[in-house]
Structure formats: C-alpha cells, structure tokens
Design an enzyme around this catalytic site. Structure first.
Site, PDB file in Angstrom:
ATOM      1  N   GLY A  22       0.821  -1.227   0.000  1.00 51.45           N
ATOM      2  CA  GLY A  22       0.000   0.000   0.000  1.00 51.45           C
ATOM      3  C   GLY A  22       0.846   1.264   0.000  1.00 51.45           C
ATOM      4  CB  CYS A 283       4.702 -13.245  -1.755  1.00 52.35           C
ATOM      5  SG  CYS A 283       4.338 -11.533  -1.455  1.00 52.35           S
TER       6      CYS A 283
END
Ligand SMILES: NC(=O)c1ccc[n+]([C@@H]2O[C@H](COP(=O)([O-])OP(=O)(O)OC[C@H]3O[C@@H](n4cnc5c(N)ncnc54)[C@H](O)[C@@H]3O)[C@@H](O)[C@H]2O)c1
Length: 460
Positions: A22, A283
């Site tokens: 973000g 991830c």
C-alpha cells in the site's frame, strides 16, 4: 478484452493498508498523478505516524522510496487513520491489506485468511454514501471478488460497487523501480458496461506513466489467479535449481556453472536460477499453499501435490544448509560461535517475514551454537521478536547465546559464518572475514557461504 472508451471521473483515491504494498504503490501513483488526491489509511496508527514522520525512518525500507514520498507527501499523498472519512470521499478504493495463511478453521495451514479483506469490505459497505470502484490489490484466492461483492451488497443505500482485481507484481528491494517500469499492469473486471467503465478508469490512472501495451485487461478470475500462478512459477524455478544444488554437491558438478549453462537457453532464461538457502518473504510460501488448497478444494489432488512439492523442497534446502554447517563441525555446534550475516529475507529490504535466516538460525542454535547476528537494516527488536514468535523452542530474555550486533565487527569471536542475505556490503566483509580465518584453524573456521541467499526470491 477490448477496453471500451467510457469515462468515469476519479479525483480521490483511498488505499486501505499502509504496508509494503500500500505505501510504495500509492506513493508512486501520487507522484505520477498530481491531479489525484491519494490517501493511504491503516488501523495501525503507529504505522501511519511513521509514514508521516522523518524520511529516514519510514516503516518500509526501499531504495528510492524516501525521494518519492518526499515529493508526493508535500502535494497529494496523505497517510491517515481516518478510514471512515477517506472511504466517504473517495471514488476509488484499493484494498492492500495482508492475506496471510490461515492458522485455524477450514484450510488452516494452507488457505488464505481473508478476515482483513472482509473487514475492509464491511467498512466500505458501512461508510460509503456514493458508488465506488473497489480494487483488490492484495493477493487473494480466485473468486474472492464474489465474496467481497456479497458483503458490499449488504449496504443499505442501494449503491453500486464495481470490483476490480489489480494484483501487485512489485518485488521488495526494487519496488519503486518495478512500479515505475512494470513488466505489465494487470486489471481484471467484469464484462458488464459498468464493469468496463471501472476498468477503463483504472487503466487511465496507470496510463499516466505506463504504456497502454503493457496494461493487460482480463476478466476478474483470470487476474486473481494470474498472481498466484506467477508467484508459484517463480518459486518453482528456485526450488528446481535448489534441488539440483543437492545433486551437484554429491557429484562434483558446480551449481553456478549449471545455472549458467541452463539459463543460456533462451527458452529457459537466466533469471531465478541462482541456488540459494531457500526463498523467503511474505508471498511465495503463502501463495503456493493457497494454490495447493484451491486445487484440493476443486478435487485436483495431483495438481495440488505438484505445487506442494515446491514448498517442501524449500524447507528441505533451509534444513540442508544448516545441517551442512553442523556436519562440518562434527555433528554438533556445542562451544562454537556462528556469525549470521543478514536477517532480512533478501537484500535491500527490512522485511523479515518467512526469512530463511529464522529457520537456519534456530537449527544452529538447537545444535548448541552461540549466534552473533547482524543485519544492516533490520532492527534488533525485530530479530528478537522473530525468534520469540517463530522458533519452536522458548527463548529466555537475555539469552547469552544469542547476540544481536549493531556492526559486523565480530570476526574475532566466531568459528564460522553463514551469509543469509545477499547485502552488497557483505561482499567486502566476506573477503575480510576469509582473511581473518586464513591464519587459523581452517577446519573450524571455514567460510560458510554455501548456497548464499540471492535477490531471486521475491514476488514479482
Ligand atoms: N510484500 C510484497 O512484496 C507483496 C507483493 C505483491 C503482493 N503482496 C500482497 O499484498 C498484500 C499486502 O501485503 P503487504 O506486504 O503490504 O502487507 P503488510 O502486512 O505490510 O501491510 C498490510 C497493512 O494492512 C493493515 N490492515 C489490515 N487490516 C486492516 C483493516 N481492516 N483496516 C485498515 N488497515 C488494515 C495492516 O495494519 C498493515 O499495515 C498481501 O495480500 C500480499 O500477499 C505483497
């Protein structure tokens, strides 16, 4: 899918989640789109405070990021804890919250925990007074958009929410450059008229700096699945080369020579073929486990097993790396001091999530070693917290066998060292350390740079 020219006016953007994705992505959008107001919100007020604080202590360390934040923050980039106000005033809302592996309930240990995504959707449904474009920036399982839509449609104001998938392909350590020059931007939307208008609105934002040929539009499900598939394919290459490194060590072949020979075949390519101590980061493991879970859910057990093996080889490699050090010292490390160079999961980031260093250090410690740990960007308290949170054994406060150093000047004290993050500064240091070791008992003080960690271990 053809993009229909149908304009939708966007002036205010909100991003929920001020983390590694973000923060940097919105900073770049704000920099490249001075006509937009970009507000990044988070329910972690400390993080917001840090984003508004001095440029040398932003919550995310990324080369080039302070410069981008500095320019945009003085103009059209805002970090705020006012989630309600920011949702109300924005036409477009990105969701960039974490989607970790589930730890309990159905799919525990494999499936994605969507509670943060669901919480965002509930906030958007609650605080919206006008139609919105809602964008999945987080990595999510296929068909998550359906769940989000169900939650949003529970709002009582008969509003229209268009849901897009726009997965992020940046790699930590090169995030700013990846955003400036993406291989592609992927946008998935519904094929309805309003879906296409929303897709077009997002295309127009990226088109401020990305050429339209690189902006790929698809249906929502292809976009959602593409992110999981990309990460799985990248991680698979790392596990493939790591598995071959084990065979090289048995046979006398050299893994670097092998990588080069394989990679020069243009059908294979050079990237992600460097043997390492195993991939880390927030991830790869979670996204592959999520893929495995999805395959099982759809009854594709063979496909699930194929992808699961990528994670299993990664665990094997971390374990193998630590075991080589232990074996070298005759089966245990009692009375030995091992230097750990690097704690971040890769160079040029302060992120330690799933870092191979955490597992390797635990195995060395359990074998009796005293650890001298150093990383140029990771705060000592982060290292301590990782040890407390992720080691399976309990560590006592002020354990004298774990020392965290502010400088790497501990060569005199150590019997061997493991390079676990490929920071540039370690290259010279490794040379210095080998010189220190040369005049001593080489057997006990050899250089443990076997299978160094590499930059080839992140989502991209
Ligand atoms: N880190 C990467 O390199 C990377 C790359 C591509 C995609 N992704 C994906 O992007 C997503 C975000 O990853 P990240 O690394 O930025 O995670 P992160 O943990 O760094 O950041 C997530 C942020 O969301 C905030 N948050 C969570 N729930 C919230 C809520 N309901 N309201 C407000 N704030 C909330 C958290 O406080 C946190 O600051 C994940 O799905 C990840 O898989 C990450």
């Amino acid at each position: 899918m053809a993009i229909k020219k149908n304009k939708m006016k966007v002036k205010n953007i909100c991003c929920i989640g001020a983390g590694y994705v973000g923060g940097p992505t919105m900073a770049v959008i704000a920099l490249k789109c001075p006509h937009l107001n970009v507000t990044v919100v988070d329910n972690n007020s400390e993080r917001i405070k840090a984003w508004n604080g001095p440029l040398d202590s932003l919550p995310v360390y990324e080369p080039g990021l302070p410069e981008v934040v500095s320019k945009a923050r003085s103009r059209n980039l805002f970090f705020s804890s006012d989630i309600k106000g920011s949702i109300e005033k924005s036409e477009m809302i990105f969701m960039a919250v974490n989607t970790p592996t589930k730890t309990e309930g159905d799919g525990a240990g494999m499936g994605a925990d969507l509670r943060y995504i669901e919480a965002c959707a509930k906030d958007i449904a609650k605080y919206s007074n006008s139609n919105k474009i809602v964008i999945e920036k987080s990595t999510v399982p296929i068909r998550t958009a359906e769940k989000i839509k169900e939650i949003l449609d529970q709002n009582e104001k008969a509003l229209n929410f268009e849901i897009l998938s726009n997965p992020e392909f940046l790699a930590e350590g090169t995030a700013v450059n990846d955003m400036f020059n993406p291989d592609r931007v992927l946008i998935g939307g519904s094929e309805t008229k309003s879906g296409q208008k929303a897709v077009n609105a997002l295309v127009e934002i990226y088109a401020n700096w990305v050429s339209k040929e690189k902006i790929l539009t698809t249906n929502v499900w292809s976009s959602e699945l593409s992110k999981l598939a990309s990460n799985a394919m990248l991680a698979q290459r790392i596990s493939s080369i790591n598995s071959l490194s084990a065979l090289c060590e048995k046979t006398g072949a050299n893994i670097d020579e092998l990588s080069k020979a394989i990679g020069m075949d243009h059908r294979i390519g050079l990237y992600f073929l460097k043997a390492s101590v195993g991939f880390g980061g927030s991830c790869f493991q979670k996204d592959i486990l999520n893929l495995v879970y999805l395959c099982k859910y759809y009854g594709l057990d063979e496909v699930a097993e194929y992808w699961h093996q990528v994670v299993k080889i990664n665990n094997y490699q971390k374990n193998r790396f630590a075991q080589k050090i232990i074996d070298h010292f005759g089966g245990d490390l009692k009375g030995k001091t091992i230097g750990i160079l690097g704690w971040a999961f890769k160079a040029n980031t302060n992120d330690t999530r799933e870092s191979a260093a955490i597992d390797v250090a635990e195995k060395l410690y359990n074998s009796g070693a005293t650890l001298e740990i150093y990383d140029p960007m990771v705060k000592p308290e982060t290292i301590i917290n990782d040890i407390k949170d992720y080691w399976s054994i309990k560590i006592y406060e002020n354990d004298k066998k774990i020392k965290i150093n502010q400088t790497p000047n501990f060569a005199e004290k150590i019997d061997g060292f493991a390079v676990l993050t490929e920071w540039e500064e370690f290259k010279n240091l490794q040379l210095d350390l080998s010189k220190v070791f040369d005049g001593r008992n080489i057997f006990e003080r050899s250089l443990y740079s076997i299978g160094k960690n590499t930059n080839d271990n992140d989502c991209k």
